[in-house]
Scaffold this active site. Structure first.
Site, PDB file in Angstrom:
ATOM      1  N   ALA A  33      -1.482 -18.415  13.617  1.00 45.08           N
ATOM      2  CA  ALA A  33      -1.131 -17.581  13.492  1.00 45.08           C
ATOM      3  C   ALA A  33       0.277 -16.907  12.891  1.00 45.08           C
ATOM      4  O   ALA A  33       0.473 -17.385  11.394  1.00 45.08           O
ATOM      5  CB  ALA A  33      -1.030 -17.117  15.206  1.00 45.08           C
ATOM      6  N   ASN A  34      -0.073 -15.466  12.992  1.00 44.22           N
ATOM      7  CA  ASN A  34       1.405 -14.745  12.213  1.00 44.22           C
ATOM      8  C   ASN A  34       1.707 -13.402  12.935  1.00 44.22           C
ATOM      9  O   ASN A  34       2.436 -13.934  13.647  1.00 44.22           O
ATOM     10  CB  ASN A  34       1.157 -14.076  10.841  1.00 44.22           C
ATOM     11  CG  ASN A  34      -0.496 -12.948  11.253  1.00 44.22           C
ATOM     12  OD1 ASN A  34       0.509 -12.370  12.037  1.00 44.22           O
ATOM     13  ND2 ASN A  34      -1.504 -12.704  10.730  1.00 44.22           N
ATOM     14  N   ARG A  35       3.583 -13.378  12.067  1.00 43.57           N
ATOM     15  CA  ARG A  35       4.321 -12.830  13.349  1.00 43.57           C
ATOM     16  C   ARG A  35       3.862 -11.613  13.680  1.00 43.57           C
ATOM     17  O   ARG A  35       5.283 -11.037  14.400  1.00 43.57           O
ATOM     18  CB  ARG A  35       5.663 -13.201  12.314  1.00 43.57           C
ATOM     19  CG  ARG A  35       6.211 -14.600  12.170  1.00 43.57           C
ATOM     20  CD  ARG A  35       7.491 -14.621  11.634  1.00 43.57           C
ATOM     21  NE  ARG A  35       8.182 -15.778  10.920  1.00 43.57           N
ATOM     22  CZ  ARG A  35       8.278 -16.556  11.915  1.00 43.57           C
ATOM     23  NH1 ARG A  35       8.561 -16.145  13.182  1.00 43.57           N
ATOM     24  NH2 ARG A  35       9.130 -17.880  12.031  1.00 43.57           N
TER      25      ARG A  35
END
Ligand code: CTP
Ligand code: CA
Length: 228
Positions: A33-35
């Protein structure tokens, strides 16, 4: 007298907005995932709806609640996000605010990977489809106004202009995400609005909701009938 209704310059227009991260599964319990928080994309969807557009929001996993009055479609992966966007066409306006994962795991495992005392499992990655570039090249289905976001840490305008050209979009909102700006997960954003036809505006640091309102007003101006 009834209070004067707010003007709805985007009444009759359909806007499609992507928001949030995507999650790319490694196995049934793990993902990449990412932020991205989805704050900016959700705010754009709400601001377009405030100006009268019918909005379809396609969002990856976020902790935000669904904006009211907006059809919200929840997806996990980039592939699902692209499919949901295609199904939502035709649209007059497309805003790609999602932080789509650039890669997915090639050949995700269908059961939980286990430590077996040997080496850690290698992860092989495959590139995800580019949703923005795909919709910008959708031929007769191409939304009339295609807007991308570009998150850059340095040489923001130059990289964003190159990205606009590469992806075939009309406008790009160039986002300064150098750590000093606190953009990821924060409430404010420092952006440039860059148009294919040359125009370029530097906006001061603004709350994400205010960036969204300004962008929605610029969209409304683009669709306004020419003055008689
Ligand atoms: N985007 C997309 N689909 C992807 C990757 C990006 O729709 N698979 C969209 C994003 O929503 C954003 C724009 O493309 O509007 C730019 O995303 P960005 O990550 O800045 O660009 P990339 O082309 O992925 O380049 P890089 O991450 O290497 O800078
Ligand atoms: Ca990317």
């Amino acid at each position: 007298f009834a209070a004067q209704a707010a003007p709805k310059p985007l009444a009759g227009r359909h806007a499609l907005v992507t928001s949030g991260p995507t999650h790319e599964p490694i196995d049934p319990v793990r993902y990449i995932a990412n932020r991205s928080s989805g704050k900016q994309g959700h705010a754009v969807a709400a601001a377009l709806a405030d100006l009268g557009a019918r909005v379809t929001l396609v969002t990856g996993p976020v902790t935000l609640s669904d904006p009211s009055g907006i059809e919200t479609i929840k997806v996990e992966t980039a592939a699902e996000m692209l499919a949901a966007c295609r199904r939502a066409l035709p649209a007059d306006i497309f805003v790609a605010a999602a932080a789509v994962a650039d890669w997915r795991v090639a050949g995700e495992a269908d059961r939980k990977l286990k430590k077996d005392g040997g080496l850690p499992p290698p992860l092989r990655l495959a590139e995800n489809p580019d949703i923005l570039a795909t919709l910008a090249a959708a031929g007769p289905d191409r939304p009339h106004l295609v807007i991308g976001f570009a998150a850059e840490t340095n040489d923001v305008v130059a990289y964003a202009r190159a990205k606009l050209a590469r992806k075939g979009c009309d406008w790009i909102v160039a986002n300064d995400v150098s750590p000093a700006t606190g953009t990821f997960g924060g409430d404010s954003n420092t952006v440039h609005l860059i148009r294919r036809d040359g125009g370029e505006e530097a906006w001061p640091p603004l709350a994400k909701a205010e960036v969204a309102r300004r962008l929605a007003r610029a969209v409304a101006a683009r669709f306004a009938p020419a003055a008689p």
